[in-house]
Design an enzyme around this catalytic site. Structure first.
Site, PDB file in Angstrom:
ATOM      1  N   ILE B  71      68.530   4.177  20.731  1.00 23.74           N
ATOM      2  CA  ILE B  71      68.600   5.392  19.978  1.00 23.74           C
ATOM      3  C   ILE B  71      68.717   6.661  20.878  1.00 23.74           C
ATOM      4  O   ILE B  71      69.701   7.576  20.734  1.00 23.74           O
ATOM      5  CB  ILE B  71      67.439   5.964  18.832  1.00 23.74           C
ATOM      6  CG1 ILE B  71      67.341   4.730  17.889  1.00 23.74           C
ATOM      7  CG2 ILE B  71      67.837   7.201  18.063  1.00 23.74           C
ATOM      8  CD1 ILE B  71      68.297   4.188  17.032  1.00 23.74           C
ATOM      9  N   CYS B 130      59.353   5.896  26.393  1.00 22.93           N
ATOM     10  CA  CYS B 130      60.691   5.434  25.983  1.00 22.93           C
ATOM     11  C   CYS B 130      61.578   4.844  26.735  1.00 22.93           C
ATOM     12  O   CYS B 130      61.857   5.278  27.921  1.00 22.93           O
ATOM     13  CB  CYS B 130      61.204   6.597  25.336  1.00 22.93           C
ATOM     14  SG  CYS B 130      62.800   6.315  24.585  1.00 22.93           S
ATOM     15  N   ASN B 192      54.704   0.735  23.178  1.00 23.55           N
ATOM     16  CA  ASN B 192      56.158   0.856  23.207  1.00 23.55           C
ATOM     17  C   ASN B 192      56.966  -0.345  22.951  1.00 23.55           C
ATOM     18  O   ASN B 192      56.515  -1.352  23.130  1.00 23.55           O
ATOM     19  CB  ASN B 192      56.635   2.041  23.792  1.00 23.55           C
ATOM     20  CG  ASN B 192      57.801   2.861  23.219  1.00 23.55           C
ATOM     21  OD1 ASN B 192      58.597   2.603  22.837  1.00 23.55           O
ATOM     22  ND2 ASN B 192      57.872   4.370  23.536  1.00 23.55           N
ATOM     23  N   GLY B 244      55.021  -5.082  16.134  1.00 22.77           N
ATOM     24  CA  GLY B 244      55.104  -6.374  15.716  1.00 22.77           C
ATOM     25  C   GLY B 244      54.439  -6.567  14.036  1.00 22.77           C
ATOM     26  O   GLY B 244      54.404  -7.630  13.308  1.00 22.77           O
TER      27      GLY B 244
END
Lengths: 316, 326
Positions: B71, B130, B192, B244
């Site tokens: 993203i 990120c 992350n 998960g």
């Protein structure tokens, strides 16, 4: 008309709009939430498969029964669907509402891979996660202005069955569209991909099929068919356009409409992760000076999937 | 009913279930699916100093067993967040966590200072990890001294509790956890996304516009669980497990390996009602297992040396985590 690459980052002038048009009420732009949000009538529910009927060469009509019947859903709104018995992939897939028979939800599914196959092969009773209704849907199809021409390409026909029915019945308190006021040009590669053609013909509007291989109707695409009908005087030059289909078709329709100054709405298909505005996975490039504001991307799921042609810089 | 409350730093969470950053908007707009009062906390999408339009499409790509995204931290920047988003969060009946992302220590500090006076924000989560910015180089998440510098500077800039969100894309995550603990973090979020990619060999086309991105979903749970466990063994501050989680049992597994709380991420796309549902089912699950308080479960893994003392909950007969037996 295309956005130049590398445009500067700018603070948006207008907050994202999350439009909701529940049960066929008028489209209002007055009250915008402060953050992008799913439509207020959207819910997550566990539905059950009622029936799956083959449709065309590679499609299926999948009928689901949600725990509670929904109010009438505006055509070209959509639902995220995923089987919850372990057979679907992780991420649900978006599908236009096709029909709402007796409180059920019916979807036209073209088998493209794992996600769609799981739905098209679902046994009766299989549990399906249903998230929706989502997105904005078509604008009010009224009977008072220029006639409407609907352009469907392949599985892009899915939002038009209900569109024709709602237009003929009258939407949002506007005058109903008379049968001669709506022309539906339905194109596909071949006759077997003109999904559910007889049913849409039975609605009473004018329906003209087109196929690339000439196996049914006009040989060629829907824009060529439109120009032919206009040249023959069967459809006026001033029309209002709705289109849904593959991206090259939508780009061509967009160019056609912008060149001629026609009102035009496009229902886009995009990869979607969530459908509810939270993953930012379905960006649609916006026209810098357009009605969506200065932010360079719109979210296809909560600001679309229907966009005015002049509001977006491209269809994907 | 089993007690579900947990503590992170000075904060009490009504239950150990939070949304994961980037998978739940700002949280409040999802109330029709997961009411804020049903979860322990809501973690915002990453907020950056300047607006970021995000990465080119395609930004998402589902693969055989998981989900890739790139993203690129699309967001409208801190000014927009403070002006438009925070006022809507003021009455949220849950712990509001703002996730902040920067490309320099100074940017992290600027964000922390800006949010320090915002009453709607209960805690900061510092996104050190990120994979979809700076070419996936992950400078703050892969070098302990850089993570320490960021967390130390943020610590000095805010009175709010801080979670440091770590990357699994490291060889020694315990060292990263110790570094942020030493720098004053109140907790660690582990983890992350994993770096990943997809390609169509016929066309040569990558699955993501940026080629590589972050990999998530149930497929990464064993990897993320190990990371969380390694962190829990290494530090004494709370660890928030992430990776998960698709059901209540997944969440409880993270607690068993030493996490105090968990975040639900990608599976919220499968059902945005999931975070609330997991929280709702947790007490029932614990009651059935004879566990009086969710905190009794924390670190109860056998032979995993997460903690001393407290005994493990009564083990049900048979079973075990290995699906090969089923």
């Amino acid at each position: 008309m295309r956005r130049p690459r590398g445009r500067p980052q700018v603070e948006p002038a207008v907050p994202f709009a999350a439009a909701s048009f529940a049960d066929g009420r008028a489209r209002t732009r007055g009250i915008l939430p402060r953050v992008p949000a799913p439509p207020p009538d959207a819910r997550s529910a566990l539905a059950a498969v009622v029936s799956v009927e083959p449709c065309g060469d590679d499609g299926a009509l999948v009928r689901l029964r949600p725990p509670e019947a929904l109010p009438p859903v505006r055509a070209s709104r959509f639902f995220m669907l995923r089987r919850e018995d372990g057979t679907s992939p992780l991420i649900p897939r978006p599908f236009s509402i096709y029909r709402q028979p007796d409180g059920d939800l019916e979807f036209l599914v073209k088998v493209m891979g794992r996600g769609t196959r799981a739905l098209a092969e679902a046994p009766v009773g299989a549990p399906v996660r249903v998230i929706g209704p989502l997105g904005n849907g078509w604008p009010t199809l009224d009977g008072e202005g220029d006639p409407w021409v609907l352009l469907g390409g392949g599985i892009g026909c899915a939002p038009f069955y209900l569109a024709i029915r709602q237009a003929l019945a009258g939407m949002d308190g506007a005058a109903p569209v008379p049968p001669e006021g709506v022309t539906y040009l339905f194109g596909a590669a071949t006759a077997g991909l003109l999904y559910d053609l007889d049913a849409v013909r039975a609605l009473g509007a004018r329906v003209e099929p087109a196929t690339d291989d000439g196996s049914a109707g006009f040989r060629g695409n829907v824009l060529q068919l439109l120009e032919r009908l206009q040249a023959e005087g069967q459809v006026p030059r001033r029309v209002r356009l709705l289109a849904c289909g593959p991206e090259p078709m939508l780009e061509a329709v967009r160019d056609h409409a912008l060149d001629r100054g026609l009102d035009c709405w496009l229902s886009l298909e995009s990869l979607m992760g969530c459908g509810v505005g939270i993953c930012n996975g379905c960006p649609v490039p916006t026209e810098p000076e357009g009605p969506l504001g200065a932010w360079p991307n719109a979210k296809c799921c909560v600001e679309g999937p229907v966009f005015e042609a002049r509001a977006i810089a491209s269809c994907g | 009913m089993a007690s579900l409350a947990v503590r992170i730093g000075p904060l009490e969470l009504r239950n150990p279930v939070l949304s994961a950053s980037g998978t739940f908007g700002h949280g409040l707009e999802m109330r029709a699916f997961t009411p804020p009062e049903s979860v322990g906390g809501l973690v915002s999408k990453t907020v950056t100093v300047r607006p970021r339009p995000g990465n080119p499409a395609p930004r998402i790509c589902e693969t055989g067993a998981g989900f890739l995204n790139s993203i690129g931290l699309e967001n409208k920047g801190i000014d927009h967040y403070v002006r438009e988003v925070l006022p809507t969060m003021a009455d949220a009946d849950t712990v509001v966590v703002t996730n902040i992302g920067g490309e320099s220590v100074e940017e992290f500090v600027q964000l922390a200072e800006r949010l320090d006076g915002e009453g709607a924000v209960a805690m900061l989560e510092v996104n050190l990890s990120c994979p979809n910015v700076q070419g996936g180089k992950l400078p703050f998440a892969t070098r302990p001294e850089m993570a320490e510098a960021v967390i130390g500077a943020v610590r000095a800039a805010t009175s709010k509790p801080i979670l440091a969100k770590l990357s699994p894309n490291v060889s020694d995550i315990a060292a990263m956890a110790r570094a942020v603990e030493g720098a004053g973090a109140d907790g660690v979020t582990a983890v992350n996304t994993l770096l990943g990619m997809a390609v169509d060999w016929r066309t040569g086309k990558p699955g993501l516009g940026t080629v590589q991105g972050g990999y998530s979903g149930p497929a990464i749970k064993p990897v993320a669980l190990r990371c969380a466990w390694a962190c829990a063994r290494a530090v004494s501050i709370p660890v928030v497990g992430c990776g998960g989680i698709a059901g209540v049992d997944d969440a409880l597994e993270y607690l068993a390996v030493g996490c105090t709380a968990v975040q639900v991420g990608t599976s919220s796309f499968s059902d945005p009602g999931l975070p609330g549902r997991i929280a709702g089912e947790m007490a029932e699950r614990l009651d059935a297992a004879g566990v009086a308080a969710v905190t009794d479960l924390v670190g109860s893994i056998r032979d995993g040396s997460v903690r001393d003392g407290a005994g493990a909950p009564a083990a049900p007969r048979g079973g075990g985590p290995c699906a090969s037996r089923t």
